[in-house]
Design a protein around this motif. Structure first.
Motif, PDB file in Angstrom:
ATOM      1  N   GLN A  74       0.830  -1.216   0.000  1.00  0.00           N
ATOM      2  CA  GLN A  74       0.000   0.000   0.000  1.00  0.00           C
ATOM      3  C   GLN A  74       0.865   1.266   0.000  1.00  0.00           C
ATOM      4  O   GLN A  74       0.737   2.135   0.862  1.00  0.00           O
ATOM      5  N   ASP A  75       1.720   1.337  -1.004  1.00  0.00           N
ATOM      6  CA  ASP A  75       2.674   2.446  -1.095  1.00  0.00           C
ATOM      7  C   ASP A  75       2.460   3.314  -2.327  1.00  0.00           C
ATOM      8  O   ASP A  75       3.303   4.163  -2.640  1.00  0.00           O
ATOM      9  N   PRO A  77      -0.310   5.764  -3.445  1.00  0.00           N
ATOM     10  CA  PRO A  77      -1.581   6.455  -3.198  1.00  0.00           C
ATOM     11  C   PRO A  77      -2.101   7.190  -4.424  1.00  0.00           C
ATOM     12  O   PRO A  77      -1.350   7.844  -5.143  1.00  0.00           O
ATOM     13  N   GLU A  81      -8.036   5.447  -4.619  1.00  0.00           N
ATOM     14  CA  GLU A  81      -7.683   4.219  -3.923  1.00  0.00           C
ATOM     15  C   GLU A  81      -6.166   4.131  -3.809  1.00  0.00           C
ATOM     16  O   GLU A  81      -5.443   4.659  -4.646  1.00  0.00           O
ATOM     17  N   THR A  82      -5.690   3.488  -2.761  1.00  0.00           N
ATOM     18  CA  THR A  82      -4.260   3.252  -2.605  1.00  0.00           C
ATOM     19  C   THR A  82      -3.925   1.870  -3.144  1.00  0.00           C
ATOM     20  O   THR A  82      -4.509   0.872  -2.714  1.00  0.00           O
ATOM     21  N   SER A  84      -0.739  -1.003  -4.445  1.00  0.00           N
ATOM     22  CA  SER A  84       0.510  -1.522  -3.890  1.00  0.00           C
ATOM     23  C   SER A  84       1.494  -1.883  -4.998  1.00  0.00           C
ATOM     24  O   SER A  84       1.095  -2.227  -6.110  1.00  0.00           O
TER      25      SER A  84
END
Length: 233
Positions: A74-75, A77, A81-82, A84
């Motif tokens: 989850q890096d 953003p 939505e975030t 990954s």
């Protein structure tokens, strides 16, 4: 142009989607108890899970009790939505002493041309598809293409998707890529898919039909949604 399904197939897809929609809600019924001692932060870290955990599923079959831990970095953003750059799913067997023993793990990465990847947990299933007393976990995760506005494209005819199923120790992988034009789409599966018992293989094909009908992903439907064999590397 986007290929349309024949009327009969569309009718079948509607019926399958009605059943699949009900089945998809059952994934959340397998959510582990929030206070499960074997899944506290220290236990999960000790078991070797490195990425941030965001969902945990539990189930029991004739072979024992299990916990599926989903992790995403989850890096990446975005406004909506975030996403990954890395995701991981690990299945643990839960011992009578609450000790976790790793059964299998999958780890995947967003490619250079992807905006990111994440699990689509609402599409997960935990079911005994061939009535052998063993649960077949089915996982789904999606790769998103970037758009032209520093975001990502969530249209169901954009990006790629993987369906992962585990059957009696074998990992089945279905990898689909979509696109606006028919020729841009492809669905391929590894050899373990074609070695599945017929009821399990048919269930996965019906799942793709239902996802297509629901506008969740634009699979290639040129061969009745049946995947082609993955190319040898």
């Amino acid at each position: 142009m986007k290929r349309k399904m024949p009327a009969l197939a569309a009718f079948a897809a509607f019926a399958l989607f009605t059943a699949a929609s009900h089945a998809q809600t059952k994934a959340e019924k397998h959510a582990c108890p929030a206070n499960a001692p074997f899944l506290n932060a220290d236990a999960v870290k000790k078991a070797g899970v490195e990425l941030p955990v965001f969902k945990r599923y539990c189930y029991t079959d004739k072979s024992g009790s299990y916990a599926l831990v989903l992790s995403e970095k989850q890096d990446l953003p975005f406004a909506d939505e975030t996403l990954s750059s890395v995701i991981q799913a690990t299945l643990f067997k839960v011992g009578s002493d609450n000790v976790l023993t790793r059964e299998w793990s999958i780890r995947d990465f967003a490619g250079r041309e992807d905006a990111g990847v994440n699990f689509r947990s609402k599409l997960f299933e935990f079911a005994d598809l061939d009535v052998d007393g063993l649960i077949e976990p089915i996982l789904v995760y999606r790769f998103f293409a970037p758009d032209d506005k520093d975001g990502f494209d969530s249209d169901h005819f954009s990006g790629g998707i993987k369906i992962i199923a585990f059957h009696q120790g074998r990992k089945v992988v279905v990898h689909a890529i979509t696109g606006i034009l028919d020729g841009e789409r492809s669905t391929r599966a590894n050899a373990d898919f074609f070695a599945l018992p017929k009821p399990v293989r048919q269930h996965l094909v019906r799942k793709m039909v239902a996802m297509y009908s629901a506008g969740q992903f634009g699979f290639d439907n040129s061969d009745g949604f049946m995947p082609k064999k993955a190319r040898a590397r």
